[in-house]
Design a protein around this motif. Structure first.
Motif, PDB file in Angstrom:
ATOM      1  N   MET A   1      14.252  13.980  10.602  1.00  0.00           N
ATOM      2  CA  MET A   1      14.981  14.104   9.316  1.00  0.00           C
ATOM      3  C   MET A   1      13.593  13.986   8.314  1.00  0.00           C
ATOM      4  O   MET A   1      13.324  14.349   7.186  1.00  0.00           O
ATOM      5  CB  MET A   1      15.906  13.028   8.907  1.00  0.00           C
ATOM      6  CG  MET A   1      16.117  13.129   7.472  1.00  0.00           C
ATOM      7  SD  MET A   1      17.745  12.329   6.982  1.00  0.00           S
ATOM      8  CE  MET A   1      18.816  13.776   7.602  1.00  0.00           C
ATOM      9  N   PHE A   2      12.568  13.034   8.796  1.00  0.00           N
ATOM     10  CA  PHE A   2      11.292  12.627   8.119  1.00  0.00           C
ATOM     11  C   PHE A   2      10.095  13.124   8.489  1.00  0.00           C
ATOM     12  O   PHE A   2       9.090  12.769   8.001  1.00  0.00           O
ATOM     13  CB  PHE A   2      11.442  11.257   7.998  1.00  0.00           C
ATOM     14  CG  PHE A   2      12.478  10.357   7.511  1.00  0.00           C
ATOM     15  CD1 PHE A   2      12.844  10.237   6.059  1.00  0.00           C
ATOM     16  CD2 PHE A   2      13.367   9.797   8.351  1.00  0.00           C
ATOM     17  CE1 PHE A   2      13.918   9.909   5.676  1.00  0.00           C
ATOM     18  CE2 PHE A   2      14.422   9.038   7.923  1.00  0.00           C
ATOM     19  CZ  PHE A   2      14.793   8.971   6.516  1.00  0.00           C
ATOM     20  N   LYS A   3      10.108  14.063   9.321  1.00  0.00           N
ATOM     21  CA  LYS A   3       9.191  14.748   9.874  1.00  0.00           C
ATOM     22  C   LYS A   3       8.953  16.195   9.539  1.00  0.00           C
ATOM     23  O   LYS A   3       9.788  17.074   9.815  1.00  0.00           O
ATOM     24  CB  LYS A   3       8.996  14.522  11.240  1.00  0.00           C
ATOM     25  CG  LYS A   3       7.819  14.919  12.158  1.00  0.00           C
ATOM     26  CD  LYS A   3       7.683  14.455  13.627  1.00  0.00           C
ATOM     27  CE  LYS A   3       6.509  14.972  14.242  1.00  0.00           C
ATOM     28  NZ  LYS A   3       6.558  14.643  15.736  1.00  0.00           N
ATOM     29  N   GLY A   4       7.562  16.788   9.164  1.00  0.00           N
ATOM     30  CA  GLY A   4       7.427  18.038   9.016  1.00  0.00           C
ATOM     31  C   GLY A   4       6.322  18.509   9.821  1.00  0.00           C
ATOM     32  O   GLY A   4       6.112  17.843  10.975  1.00  0.00           O
ATOM     33  N   GLU A   5       5.461  19.726   9.848  1.00  0.00           N
ATOM     34  CA  GLU A   5       4.549  20.103  10.580  1.00  0.00           C
ATOM     35  C   GLU A   5       3.325  19.219  10.220  1.00  0.00           C
ATOM     36  O   GLU A   5       2.662  19.199  11.209  1.00  0.00           O
ATOM     37  CB  GLU A   5       4.298  21.564  10.275  1.00  0.00           C
ATOM     38  CG  GLU A   5       5.506  22.507  10.930  1.00  0.00           C
ATOM     39  CD  GLU A   5       5.320  24.079  10.390  1.00  0.00           C
ATOM     40  OE1 GLU A   5       4.131  24.212  10.509  1.00  0.00           O
ATOM     41  OE2 GLU A   5       6.165  24.734  10.637  1.00  0.00           O
ATOM     42  N   LYS A   6       3.088  18.929   8.936  1.00  0.00           N
ATOM     43  CA  LYS A   6       1.648  18.338   8.488  1.00  0.00           C
ATOM     44  C   LYS A   6       2.058  16.844   8.342  1.00  0.00           C
ATOM     45  O   LYS A   6       1.309  16.045   8.765  1.00  0.00           O
ATOM     46  CB  LYS A   6       1.273  18.893   7.375  1.00  0.00           C
ATOM     47  CG  LYS A   6       0.829  20.498   7.461  1.00  0.00           C
ATOM     48  CD  LYS A   6       0.240  20.900   6.151  1.00  0.00           C
ATOM     49  CE  LYS A   6       0.008  22.154   5.918  1.00  0.00           C
ATOM     50  NZ  LYS A   6      -0.420  22.781   4.835  1.00  0.00           N
ATOM     51  N   VAL A   7       3.126  16.629   7.540  1.00  0.00           N
ATOM     52  CA  VAL A   7       3.345  15.195   7.016  1.00  0.00           C
ATOM     53  C   VAL A   7       4.545  14.687   7.761  1.00  0.00           C
ATOM     54  O   VAL A   7       5.356  15.446   8.007  1.00  0.00           O
ATOM     55  CB  VAL A   7       3.193  15.001   5.903  1.00  0.00           C
ATOM     56  CG1 VAL A   7       1.724  15.457   5.161  1.00  0.00           C
ATOM     57  CG2 VAL A   7       4.204  15.660   4.932  1.00  0.00           C
ATOM     58  N   CYS A   8       4.765  13.250   7.589  1.00  0.00           N
ATOM     59  CA  CYS A   8       5.915  12.633   7.867  1.00  0.00           C
ATOM     60  C   CYS A   8       5.961  11.383   6.877  1.00  0.00           C
ATOM     61  O   CYS A   8       5.176  11.060   6.126  1.00  0.00           O
ATOM     62  CB  CYS A   8       6.208  11.939   9.269  1.00  0.00           C
ATOM     63  SG  CYS A   8       4.882  10.699   9.644  1.00  0.00           S
ATOM     64  N   LEU A   9       7.365  11.124   6.595  1.00  0.00           N
ATOM     65  CA  LEU A   9       7.651  10.073   5.496  1.00  0.00           C
ATOM     66  C   LEU A   9       8.092   8.810   6.348  1.00  0.00           C
ATOM     67  O   LEU A   9       8.795   9.051   7.043  1.00  0.00           O
ATOM     68  CB  LEU A   9       8.961  10.424   4.795  1.00  0.00           C
ATOM     69  CG  LEU A   9       8.817  11.789   3.809  1.00  0.00           C
ATOM     70  CD1 LEU A   9       9.725  12.206   3.241  1.00  0.00           C
ATOM     71  CD2 LEU A   9       7.238  11.855   3.059  1.00  0.00           C
TER      72      LEU A   9
END
Length: 174
Positions: A1-9
């Motif tokens: 839920m908090f992770k994308g391809e480039k960034v994470c929260l």
């Protein structure tokens, strides 16, 4: 839920605060992030902000996937739970702007707002001179809903502040 391809929260960490403090004193960060006069915030102010934790605020650090580098901060704040409305904000450090990190972080944040917090409306404000942010918000489907005319003065010139909003029914990710 908090992770994308480039960034994470992730959660904010105490070691993020020196960068956050430094950036607040830089015009490219501070003047886009809020309407307060530019100044480096004190350690106490940064620690108080870091320790602030309410049921109405969800603040995250933005980091590159797989790394601990602090790139910036994004948040859903001042949530009005009875109405399911929250304010979004984002600020990237100067070295991380213009690479698509903010767009991805906002998409992750919106997904969290819709799917975990069950919010109905997200809103934000942006100053008229912050054209990169305006373009990003519009790409993400936010609609310009209002103008606070001549809201602030910077370098002897008056600037408008725009109100943008997005409803859960307007989100293709929901």
């Amino acid at each position: 839920m908090f992770k994308g391809e480039k960034v994470c929260l992730t959660a904010m960490r105490a070691e993020d605060l020196p960068d956050y403090r430094k950036w607040n004193g830089e015009a490219g960060f501070g003047r886009n992030y809020n309407s307060s006069p530019i100044r480096e915030i004190s350690e106490k102010q940064a620690n108080d902000w870091f320790q602030e934790n309410t049921e109405r605020d969800f603040r995250f650090a933005i980091r590159p996937v797989g790394l601990d580098t602090f790139m910036g901060v994004c948040a859903i704040e001042d949530i009005e739970w009875p109405h399911r409305v929250g304010w979004l904000s984002i600020a990237l450090g100067p070295d991380f702007q213009g690479h698509g990190y903010g767009t991805e972080a906002m998409a992750i944040l919106m997904n969290y707002a819709w799917n975990e917090l069950n919010l109905h409306r997200l809103q934000l404000t942006v100053f008229d001179y912050n054209q990169p942010a305006i373009a990003m918000y519009e790409r993400l489907g936010f609609q310009k809903e209002g103008v606070y005319r001549e809201f602030l003065q910077r370098d002897g010139k008056r600037h408008d502040m725009f109100l943008y909003g997005k409803l859960t029914s307007e989100s293709s990710d929901f």
